[in-house]
Design a protein around this motif. Structure first.
Motif, PDB file in Angstrom:
ATOM      1  N   UNK A  61       0.831  -1.205   0.000  1.00 23.34           N
ATOM      2  CA  UNK A  61       0.000   0.000   0.000  1.00 23.34           C
ATOM      3  C   UNK A  61       0.868   1.259   0.000  1.00 23.34           C
ATOM      4  N   UNK A  62       1.949   1.235   0.762  1.00 23.32           N
ATOM      5  CA  UNK A  62       2.850   2.393   0.795  1.00 23.32           C
ATOM      6  C   UNK A  62       3.496   2.619  -0.565  1.00 23.32           C
ATOM      7  N   UNK A  63       3.975   1.541  -1.163  1.00 28.23           N
ATOM      8  CA  UNK A  63       4.615   1.670  -2.478  1.00 28.23           C
ATOM      9  C   UNK A  63       3.618   2.123  -3.537  1.00 28.23           C
ATOM     10  N   UNK A  64       2.428   1.564  -3.507  1.00 25.88           N
ATOM     11  CA  UNK A  64       1.394   1.950  -4.473  1.00 25.88           C
ATOM     12  C   UNK A  64       0.953   3.387  -4.260  1.00 25.88           C
ATOM     13  N   UNK A  65       0.862   3.785  -3.006  1.00 28.16           N
ATOM     14  CA  UNK A  65       0.402   5.123  -2.666  1.00 28.16           C
ATOM     15  C   UNK A  65       1.324   6.226  -3.142  1.00 28.16           C
ATOM     16  N   UNK A  66       2.564   5.891  -3.353  1.00 23.30           N
ATOM     17  CA  UNK A  66       3.515   6.898  -3.840  1.00 23.30           C
ATOM     18  C   UNK A  66       3.227   7.288  -5.286  1.00 23.30           C
ATOM     19  N   UNK A  67       2.668   6.328  -6.031  1.00 17.93           N
ATOM     20  CA  UNK A  67       2.329   6.594  -7.424  1.00 17.93           C
ATOM     21  C   UNK A  67       3.526   6.777  -8.336  1.00 17.93           C
ATOM     22  N   UNK A  68       4.672   6.246  -7.948  1.00 16.71           N
ATOM     23  CA  UNK A  68       5.882   6.433  -8.758  1.00 16.71           C
ATOM     24  C   UNK A  68       6.315   5.183  -9.511  1.00 16.71           C
ATOM     25  N   UNK A  69       5.796   4.021  -9.117  1.00 21.18           N
ATOM     26  CA  UNK A  69       6.231   2.763  -9.724  1.00 21.18           C
ATOM     27  C   UNK A  69       5.069   2.036 -10.376  1.00 21.18           C
ATOM     28  N   UNK A  70       5.390   1.263 -11.401  1.00 18.00           N
ATOM     29  CA  UNK A  70       4.383   0.428 -12.056  1.00 18.00           C
ATOM     30  C   UNK A  70       4.046  -0.755 -11.153  1.00 18.00           C
ATOM     31  N   UNK A  71       2.958  -1.417 -11.447  1.00 18.05           N
ATOM     32  CA  UNK A  71       2.578  -2.609 -10.670  1.00 18.05           C
ATOM     33  C   UNK A  71       3.666  -3.679 -10.772  1.00 18.05           C
ATOM     34  N   UNK A  72       4.278  -3.789 -11.920  1.00 19.53           N
ATOM     35  CA  UNK A  72       5.360  -4.773 -12.110  1.00 19.53           C
ATOM     36  C   UNK A  72       6.554  -4.432 -11.209  1.00 19.53           C
ATOM     37  N   UNK A  73       6.905  -3.174 -11.153  1.00 18.49           N
ATOM     38  CA  UNK A  73       8.015  -2.744 -10.300  1.00 18.49           C
ATOM     39  C   UNK A  73       7.676  -2.980  -8.836  1.00 18.49           C
ATOM     40  N   UNK A  74       6.466  -2.660  -8.457  1.00 15.39           N
ATOM     41  CA  UNK A  74       6.039  -2.885  -7.071  1.00 15.39           C
ATOM     42  C   UNK A  74       6.099  -4.369  -6.734  1.00 15.39           C
ATOM     43  N   UNK A  75       5.650  -5.215  -7.633  1.00 18.05           N
ATOM     44  CA  UNK A  75       5.694  -6.665  -7.402  1.00 18.05           C
ATOM     45  C   UNK A  75       7.140  -7.129  -7.210  1.00 18.05           C
ATOM     46  N   UNK A  76       8.055  -6.606  -8.019  1.00 17.67           N
ATOM     47  CA  UNK A  76       9.474  -6.974  -7.877  1.00 17.67           C
ATOM     48  C   UNK A  76      10.028  -6.487  -6.548  1.00 17.67           C
ATOM     49  N   UNK A  77       9.646  -5.289  -6.157  1.00 17.68           N
ATOM     50  CA  UNK A  77      10.138  -4.742  -4.894  1.00 17.68           C
ATOM     51  C   UNK A  77       9.591  -5.522  -3.700  1.00 17.68           C
ATOM     52  N   UNK A  78       8.348  -5.939  -3.775  1.00 16.50           N
ATOM     53  CA  UNK A  78       7.753  -6.753  -2.699  1.00 16.50           C
ATOM     54  C   UNK A  78       8.474  -8.094  -2.612  1.00 16.50           C
ATOM     55  N   UNK A  79       8.745  -8.705  -3.751  1.00 15.79           N
ATOM     56  CA  UNK A  79       9.466  -9.987  -3.752  1.00 15.79           C
ATOM     57  C   UNK A  79      10.859  -9.819  -3.157  1.00 15.79           C
ATOM     58  N   UNK A  80      11.540  -8.743  -3.534  1.00 15.39           N
ATOM     59  CA  UNK A  80      12.881  -8.490  -2.983  1.00 15.39           C
ATOM     60  C   UNK A  80      12.803  -8.247  -1.479  1.00 15.39           C
TER      61      UNK A  80
END
Length: 87
Positions: free
Chosen positions: A15-34
């Protein structure tokens, strides 16, 4: 000192990463996995802070730093003359 800062949950992190509105869903998914992979190392750290509330987490971090400065070995180095008179 080792300090690991965790989000309150993976859902909150997303939610924090999505709320920033700076990354794509794909990038967010990669960041969550990392992040999940990194979180598996939490047991390697001396201190763990759950970042549910930023001000509280900051206060916790300050407490950890303060406590580390008060450890015997640190104080012995900082105040060697005093300890020399005691030992």
């Amino acid at each position: 000192i080792g300090v690991f800062i965790l989000p309150p949950s993976l859902d909150a992190l997303k939610a924090r990463l999505s709320g920033r509105g700076t990354d794509s869903e794909e990038t967010i998914a990669r960041r969550i996995a990392a992040a999940r992979d990194e979180m598996r190392h939490v047991d390697e750290f001396e201190y763990v802070i759950i970042n549910d509330d930023l001000q509280q987490a900051l206060g916790n971090l300050e407490s950890v730093v303060d406590a580390s400065r008060l450890q015997y070995q640190t104080q012995l180095q900082r105040h060697s003359a005093l300890f020399a008179t005691l030992l």
